[in-house]
Design an enzyme around this catalytic site. Structure first.
Site, mmCIF file in Angstrom:
data_model
loop_
_atom_site.group_PDB
_atom_site.id
_atom_site.type_symbol
_atom_site.label_atom_id
_atom_site.label_comp_id
_atom_site.label_asym_id
_atom_site.label_seq_id
_atom_site.Cartn_x
_atom_site.Cartn_y
_atom_site.Cartn_z
ATOM 1 N N GLU A 111 5.565 36.597 39.429
ATOM 2 C CA GLU A 111 4.746 36.960 40.593
ATOM 3 C C GLU A 111 5.138 36.041 41.743
ATOM 4 O OE1 GLU A 111 0.511 36.965 39.905
ATOM 5 O OE2 GLU A 111 0.082 36.336 41.970
ATOM 6 N N GLU A 117 -1.389 34.231 50.931
ATOM 7 C CA GLU A 117 -2.590 34.195 50.095
ATOM 8 C C GLU A 117 -3.490 33.041 50.518
ATOM 9 O OE1 GLU A 117 -3.729 34.711 45.388
ATOM 10 O OE2 GLU A 117 -1.983 33.490 45.908
#
Length: 389
Positions: free
Chosen positions: A117, A122
């Site tokens: 990932e 974020e």
């Protein structure tokens, strides 16, 4: 002859953006207080928008008290999968700061975390700096720490949330190669000229905001495979909910779920406004053996013009070695090109600059402050077509 460079693989333009994604409606894997809705429901509830087929808007609900699984929102996963890529996103707006919010723009492979990932954008709650994190299976350490599963190996840098939006947005780019994974952030107005062009050249963009070099500590190709692009805006859950009480402002609002449930207007800024999203891949192409050494208009960097007092002459040509194929190529050098001193065409071998005689252009560049600027020397030496001069 052939040479390799980045070229466009997928252009997620606004007129076809939504058709290139799946709308995920399953329960949030990160245990968020969120109700991911399908495309039809999102349109009915005003969570999708577009402007002149040029800008895509993805919203979370900010008008209703939440119920059931949680606040209505959107999670998109690209239909396409990628192995090695340059992903560039130009955002006019990302979800703003709010207690309980957790937005992300990322890529992920199936069978998590075995195919990895890559979190490009974020953050949670009132965070102002972006966090970029790699998540993998066991046996991969990047940026000085293990990337195992939920722990991940994080790096911080670039604006996020309200601080990003106050500057009218900006651009993030992620390059994924066998050697490593690199993320750049550029504030609005400071983007390289080629970043959304036909053949962007990250080598000319300067140091990345975050770099995750592979090598002995992590075999990138083993740990990152078959990635899809994901947008989501969730609430509370493992991260935002887990640190909710650590922020005094958020802690004063009670529990994360209760706040998110009963305060819809706190999430009026919870939307993505996407100007452009493009995915580039490294491909071989065919071209003429001769080309001008002068960079194109769209390149990120142009060599400085000679000072008026300089007497710059050039030889008829320079012989360079192709970076990828190793083949010798004759390059026509335009008159007045400052990369060549008086009668000293250069010969380059796999990225090295070697003068045929006399001081090299690199040495003269370093010794003359008027010819230097903030860009890296590598930007001067790499042409748009993938050669070093």
């Amino acid at each position: 002859m052939t040479f390799a460079a980045y070229s466009i693989q997928d252009d997620y333009s606004a007129d076809k953006f939504l058709d290139m994604f799946n709308f995920d409606t399953y329960d949030d894997p990160t245990h968020g207080y969120v109700n991911y809705v399908n495309r039809e429901t999102a349109q009915e509830r005003g969570l999708l928008g577009a402007k002149d087929n040029k800008v895509t808007v993805l919203r979370a609900d900010s008008t209703n008290v939440a119920s059931g699984r949680g606040r209505d929102s959107i999670r998109l996963t690209s239909k396409a999968k990628y192995n090695h890529a340059l992903i560039v996103i130009d955002l006019a707006h990302m979800p703003g700061n709010a207690c309980g919010i957790w937005p992300a723009f990322w890529t992920v492979g199936g069978d998590w975390p075995n195919k990895g990932e890559i979190d490009i954008i974020e953050g949670v709650n009132l965070q102002s700096i972006n966090q970029m994190t790699m998540h993998t299976s066991q046996g991969c350490s990047l940026a000085g720490s293990s990337c195992l599963a939920n722990q991940g190996c994080p790096a911080t840098g670039g604006k996020y949330g309200d601080s990003f939006n106050k500057g009218n947005g900006g651009t993030y780019a992620m390059e994924w190669t066998s050697n490593g994974i690199y993320v750049w952030y550029f504030a609005r107005g400071h983007e390289p000229k080629d970043i959304l062009g036909k053949t962007p050249n990250p080598k000319a963009w300067g140091n990345p905001t975050a770099r995750f070099d592979g090598g002995n500590n992590c075999n990138i190709d083993q740990h990152f495979k078959d990635h899809q692009i994901v947008f989501d805006t969730t609430f509370c859950g493992d991260w935002a909910g887990g640190v909710f009480s650590q922020n005094p402002t958020c802690a004063s609002k009670g529990s994360c779920v209760d706040f998110v449930k009963n305060n819809p207007h706190a999430f009026s800024e919870a939307y993505w406004k996407i100007n452009a999203l493009k995915v580039y891949t490294w491909k071989a192409d065919h071209g003429a053996a001769k080309f001008s050494a002068q960079p194109e208009e769209s390149t990120a960097f142009a060599a400085p013009a000679p000072e008026p007092s300089e007497a710059v002459t050039t030889g008829p040509a320079a012989v360079v070695t192709h970076v990828v194929t190793g083949a010798p190529v004759t390059v026509t050098v335009a008159p007045g090109d400052p990369r060549l001193g008086p009668q000293q065409p250069l010969q380059a071998h796999q990225g090295e600059v070697v003068p045929r005689h006399g001081p090299s252009w690199e040495e003269s560049w370093r010794s003359d402050p008027q010819r230097r600027n903030k860009q890296h020397l590598d930007a001067h030496l790499r042409s748009p077509a993938g050669f070093r001069l």
